[in-house]
Design a protein around this motif. Structure first.
Motif, PDB file in Angstrom:
ATOM      1  N   ASP A 245      55.146  32.754  17.244  1.00  0.00           N
ATOM      2  CA  ASP A 245      55.646  33.525  15.791  1.00  0.00           C
ATOM      3  C   ASP A 245      57.128  33.200  15.932  1.00  0.00           C
ATOM      4  OD1 ASP A 245      56.945  35.085  17.872  1.00  0.00           O
ATOM      5  OD2 ASP A 245      55.543  36.589  17.790  1.00  0.00           O
ATOM      6  N   ALA A 246      57.563  34.240  14.761  1.00  0.00           N
ATOM      7  CA  ALA A 246      58.843  34.087  14.179  1.00  0.00           C
ATOM      8  C   ALA A 246      59.861  34.415  15.352  1.00  0.00           C
ATOM      9  CB  ALA A 246      59.238  34.980  13.265  1.00  0.00           C
ATOM     10  N   LYS A 247      59.500  34.929  16.429  1.00  0.00           N
ATOM     11  CA  LYS A 247      60.368  35.552  17.408  1.00  0.00           C
ATOM     12  C   LYS A 247      60.028  34.635  18.747  1.00  0.00           C
ATOM     13  CE  LYS A 247      60.507  40.291  16.526  1.00  0.00           C
ATOM     14  NZ  LYS A 247      60.102  41.936  17.124  1.00  0.00           N
ATOM     15  N   GLY A 248      59.386  33.341  18.482  1.00  0.00           N
ATOM     16  CA  GLY A 248      59.447  32.520  19.432  1.00  0.00           C
ATOM     17  C   GLY A 248      58.468  32.854  20.662  1.00  0.00           C
ATOM     18  N   ARG A 249      57.376  33.590  20.405  1.00  0.00           N
ATOM     19  CA  ARG A 249      56.486  34.085  21.267  1.00  0.00           C
ATOM     20  C   ARG A 249      55.018  33.782  20.934  1.00  0.00           C
ATOM     21  NH1 ARG A 249      58.867  40.335  21.719  1.00  0.00           N
ATOM     22  NH2 ARG A 249      61.035  39.687  22.268  1.00  0.00           N
ATOM     23  N   ASN A 250      54.236  33.823  22.141  1.00  0.00           N
ATOM     24  CA  ASN A 250      52.856  33.477  22.111  1.00  0.00           C
ATOM     25  C   ASN A 250      52.139  34.798  22.612  1.00  0.00           C
ATOM     26  OD1 ASN A 250      49.974  32.918  23.402  1.00  0.00           O
ATOM     27  ND2 ASN A 250      50.324  31.555  21.463  1.00  0.00           N
ATOM     28  N   ARG A 251      51.594  35.611  21.987  1.00  0.00           N
ATOM     29  CA  ARG A 251      50.879  37.137  22.246  1.00  0.00           C
ATOM     30  C   ARG A 251      52.113  37.790  23.196  1.00  0.00           C
ATOM     31  NH1 ARG A 251      46.497  35.344  25.563  1.00  0.00           N
ATOM     32  NH2 ARG A 251      47.487  33.363  25.600  1.00  0.00           N
ATOM     33  N   GLY A 252      53.117  37.934  22.776  1.00  0.00           N
ATOM     34  CA  GLY A 252      54.094  38.633  23.256  1.00  0.00           C
ATOM     35  C   GLY A 252      55.095  37.718  24.458  1.00  0.00           C
ATOM     36  N   LEU A 253      54.779  36.496  24.931  1.00  0.00           N
ATOM     37  CA  LEU A 253      55.340  35.947  25.900  1.00  0.00           C
ATOM     38  C   LEU A 253      56.302  34.771  25.124  1.00  0.00           C
ATOM     39  CD1 LEU A 253      55.795  35.397  29.010  1.00  0.00           C
ATOM     40  CD2 LEU A 253      53.915  33.528  29.017  1.00  0.00           C
ATOM     41  N   SER A 254      57.499  34.934  25.508  1.00  0.00           N
ATOM     42  CA  SER A 254      58.524  33.946  24.895  1.00  0.00           C
ATOM     43  C   SER A 254      58.367  32.468  25.426  1.00  0.00           C
ATOM     44  CB  SER A 254      59.915  34.485  25.322  1.00  0.00           C
ATOM     45  OG  SER A 254      60.040  35.820  24.580  1.00  0.00           O
ATOM     46  N   PHE A 255      58.465  31.604  24.654  1.00  0.00           N
ATOM     47  CA  PHE A 255      58.819  30.053  25.065  1.00  0.00           C
ATOM     48  C   PHE A 255      60.206  30.050  25.010  1.00  0.00           C
ATOM     49  CE2 PHE A 255      59.503  25.738  24.549  1.00  0.00           C
ATOM     50  CZ  PHE A 255      58.747  24.979  25.259  1.00  0.00           C
ATOM     51  N   ASP A 256      60.990  29.892  26.226  1.00  0.00           N
ATOM     52  CA  ASP A 256      62.104  29.955  26.366  1.00  0.00           C
ATOM     53  C   ASP A 256      63.085  28.557  26.338  1.00  0.00           C
ATOM     54  OD1 ASP A 256      64.835  30.170  28.584  1.00  0.00           O
ATOM     55  OD2 ASP A 256      64.447  32.223  27.477  1.00  0.00           O
ATOM     56  N   SER A 257      64.283  28.705  26.065  1.00  0.00           N
ATOM     57  CA  SER A 257      65.096  27.206  25.873  1.00  0.00           C
ATOM     58  C   SER A 257      64.988  26.809  27.214  1.00  0.00           C
ATOM     59  CB  SER A 257      66.505  27.440  25.227  1.00  0.00           C
ATOM     60  OG  SER A 257      66.986  28.494  26.191  1.00  0.00           O
ATOM     61  N   GLU A 258      65.229  27.386  28.500  1.00  0.00           N
ATOM     62  CA  GLU A 258      65.123  26.742  29.598  1.00  0.00           C
ATOM     63  C   GLU A 258      63.714  26.145  29.997  1.00  0.00           C
ATOM     64  OE1 GLU A 258      67.909  26.467  31.040  1.00  0.00           O
ATOM     65  OE2 GLU A 258      69.227  28.126  30.148  1.00  0.00           O
ATOM     66  N   MET A 259      62.872  26.138  29.099  1.00  0.00           N
ATOM     67  CA  MET A 259      61.552  25.431  29.405  1.00  0.00           C
ATOM     68  C   MET A 259      61.535  24.332  28.851  1.00  0.00           C
ATOM     69  SD  MET A 259      59.211  28.969  28.943  1.00  0.00           S
ATOM     70  CE  MET A 259      57.755  28.693  29.580  1.00  0.00           C
ATOM     71  N   LEU A 260      62.306  23.983  27.795  1.00  0.00           N
ATOM     72  CA  LEU A 260      62.307  22.720  27.031  1.00  0.00           C
ATOM     73  C   LEU A 260      62.504  21.615  27.852  1.00  0.00           C
ATOM     74  CD1 LEU A 260      64.586  23.726  24.079  1.00  0.00           C
ATOM     75  CD2 LEU A 260      62.209  23.015  23.990  1.00  0.00           C
ATOM     76  N   PRO A 261      63.155  21.339  29.055  1.00  0.00           N
ATOM     77  CA  PRO A 261      63.602  20.209  29.846  1.00  0.00           C
ATOM     78  C   PRO A 261      62.357  19.787  30.532  1.00  0.00           C
ATOM     79  CG  PRO A 261      65.146  21.551  30.340  1.00  0.00           C
ATOM     80  CD  PRO A 261      64.313  22.387  29.379  1.00  0.00           C
ATOM     81  N   TYR A 262      61.040  20.819  30.540  1.00  0.00           N
ATOM     82  CA  TYR A 262      59.938  20.295  31.258  1.00  0.00           C
ATOM     83  C   TYR A 262      58.945  19.787  30.323  1.00  0.00           C
ATOM     84  CZ  TYR A 262      62.130  22.747  34.926  1.00  0.00           C
ATOM     85  OH  TYR A 262      62.985  23.280  35.995  1.00  0.00           O
ATOM     86  N   CYS A 263      58.985  19.905  29.080  1.00  0.00           N
ATOM     87  CA  CYS A 263      58.024  19.527  28.081  1.00  0.00           C
ATOM     88  C   CYS A 263      57.805  17.900  28.152  1.00  0.00           C
ATOM     89  CB  CYS A 263      58.708  19.706  26.655  1.00  0.00           C
ATOM     90  SG  CYS A 263      58.672  21.304  25.907  1.00  0.00           S
ATOM     91  N   GLY A 264      56.504  17.779  28.146  1.00  0.00           N
ATOM     92  CA  GLY A 264      56.013  16.196  28.362  1.00  0.00           C
ATOM     93  C   GLY A 264      55.964  15.739  29.818  1.00  0.00           C
ATOM     94  N   ARG A 265      56.130  16.804  30.796  1.00  0.00           N
ATOM     95  CA  ARG A 265      55.974  16.173  32.052  1.00  0.00           C
ATOM     96  C   ARG A 265      54.897  16.819  32.941  1.00  0.00           C
ATOM     97  NH1 ARG A 265      62.316  17.507  33.996  1.00  0.00           N
ATOM     98  NH2 ARG A 265      61.371  16.878  35.860  1.00  0.00           N
ATOM     99  N   ARG A 266      54.556  16.441  33.915  1.00  0.00           N
ATOM    100  CA  ARG A 266      53.408  16.479  34.597  1.00  0.00           C
ATOM    101  C   ARG A 266      53.765  17.480  35.979  1.00  0.00           C
ATOM    102  NH1 ARG A 266      48.524  12.412  36.760  1.00  0.00           N
ATOM    103  NH2 ARG A 266      47.793  13.638  38.643  1.00  0.00           N
TER     104      ARG A 266
END
Length: 347
Positions: A245-266
C-alpha cells in the motif's frame, strides 16, 4: 586505572561470560544493570567462551521509533540469540546485549570451554545464591495491568531505559563505527550520504529514500504453507512493490529498505513466527497473517547508520516463492551478510 565494567572490547576478541552468581551480584532489584535486563535465557551462557560480534554502542529504538540511541559498555557476542524460553516462547530471536561487567577477556589460545561454576546454570551442586534462577525469572514480568493481561520485560522492551538519544550529526559515533566495529570508512560515508539524502527527500516530498510505497488500498495475500528448512527465492523489488500500500505495507507488515539487498536471492526458511513480544507494550501477540524468518537474513543497517543489532526481518509469503529443485544451489554469497549471526543460540 580501568573503570569497573569497562573493557573496550573489539570484534573477534574472545571473552568468557562470568558465573551466574557474579552476574546476579551486579543487578538492581529489577534485574537490570544500567537499565538493561539480564534475562533467564542468558544463564546457560555463564562460564562459556565466545567471540565478540560487534560493540553495541548504538542501537535502533524499536519501542518508540525515535531513531538510534547510545548505549555504554555493551557488546553483542557471536550467534548468541534469545530462544524465548524465559519469555513464554517469543520467536523474535533477538541478539543478546552483554554488559562488559558480565564478561571477562579470555586468551584466544584457551582450550575447551568450561561449564558454569554454579548451580544456576550447570546444576553441578553449588550452593544457590540469594538471587537465584527463580528470582531472575520473576523479573521478566511487569506489574500486572488493570486488565490482568500478562506483560513481559526483556532487553528489547527496556531499551529506552538502557540508552540515551543519539543525534545523527554527532561525529564520535562514526569514528567508533570505523575504529571499534571495523566498518570500512567508505561504507560509513555512503551510509551518511544516504541518511542525509533521505532526510532531505522526506522534507521535500514526504517520502524517504529508497521509496518503497505501493499503490494498493487493499493488499493481497498468498498462502504457501512454508515450513522450516524449505528453500525459497525472495521476489524482485518490482514484484514486491505490487503487493504494497502507500505506506509500503502488506496487511500491516512493512517491506523495509533493509530487505532490498536480499531480493532475487535464495534462502532457507528458519521458521514461521507465531508468537512475539510487542516491544512497545510488553504484550505477547500473534502477528496478523503469516510472517516468515529466513536463515542468514538480518538487517544490515545500511540505511540506519550501522546499528549492529542484526534483527531478523519478517517476510510475507507473497514476497517469496518456493525454489525449484533445478535452480542454482545456494552459495557462500547468500550467507555473507550475516554468517553465524542468523543462528539461534542453543546452549
Amino acid at each position: 586505572m580501568t573503570e569497573v565494567g569497562k573493557l573496550d572490547l573489539l570484534p573477534d576478541e574472545w571473552v568468557e561470560v562470568r558465573s551466574a552468581s557474579e552476574i546476579l551480584a551486579t543487578l538492581e532489584e529489577d534485574g537490570t544493570l544500567d537499565g538493561l535486563p539480564f534475562m533467564p535465557e542468558m544463564l546457560a551462557c555463564c562460564g562459556r567462551r565466545y567471540q565478540v560480534y560487534r560493540r553495541a554502542d548504538k542501537t535502533c529504538d524499536t519501542v518508540n521509533w525515535t531513531g538510534l540511541r547510545r548505549m555504554e559498555r555493551t557488546v553483542h557476542l557471536n550467534a548468541l540469540r534469545c530462544d524465548g524460553s524465559g519469555h513464554d516462547g517469543c520467536q523474535a530471536g533477538c541478539l543478546f546485549f552483554w554488559k562488559e561487567a558480565w564478561l571477562k577477556r579470555s586468551p584466544a589460545e584457551k582450550g575447551e570451554v568450561r561449564l558454569a561454576d554454579d548451580a544456576l546454570c550447570a546444576g553441578n551442586g553449588a550452593e544457590p545464591t540469594t538471587r537465584d534462577r527463580g528470582w531472575l525469572e520473576s523479573t521478566v514480568f511487569r506489574s500486572p495491568p488493570a486488565d490482568g493481561e500478562v506483560r513481559y520485560r526483556c532487553q528489547a522492551t527496556e531499551l529506552p531505559k538502557a540508552t540515551c538519544p543519539l543525534a545523527w550529526w554527532k561525529p564520535d559515533q562514526y569514528v567508533r563505527d570505523v575504529r571499534m566495529n571495523k566498518i570500512p570508512l567508505a561504507e560509513v560515508l555512503r551510509g551518511l550520504a544516504i541518511s542525509a539524502y533521505s532526510k532531505f527527500l522526506r522534507r521535500l516530498t514526504g517520502r524517504a529514500f529508497p521509496n518503497l510505497a505501493g499503490s494498493l488500498k487493499r493488499t493481497p495475500t498468498d498462502a504457501l504453507g512454508l515450513r522450516a528448512g524449505e528453500w525459497v527465492i525472495v521476489k524482485s523489488k518490482e514484484e514486491i512493490l505490487t503487493t504494497l500500500d502507500a505506506k509500503g505495507r502488506n496487511r500491516g507488515l512493512s517491506f523495509d529498505s533493509e530487505m532490498l539487498p536480499y531480493c532475487g536471492r535464495r534462502f532457507r526458511v528458519l521458521r514461521r513466527v507465531e508468537r512475539l513480544i510487542e516491544e512497545s507494550t510488553g504484550r505477547m501477540i500473534q502477528p496478523a497473517g503469516v510472517a516468515i524468518i529466513l536463515e542468514n537474513v538480518v538487517c544490515m543497517s545500511r540505511y540506519r547508520r550501522f546499528c549492529p543489532r542484526s534483527i531478523f526481518p519478517y517476510w510475507r509469503e507473497i514476497w517469496l516463492r518456493r525454489a525449484e529443485a533445478s535452480e542454482t544451489p545456494p552459495t557462500a554469497e547468500n550467507g555473507a551478510a550475516a554468517g553465524a549471526q542468523a543462528k539461534l543460540h542453543s546452549p
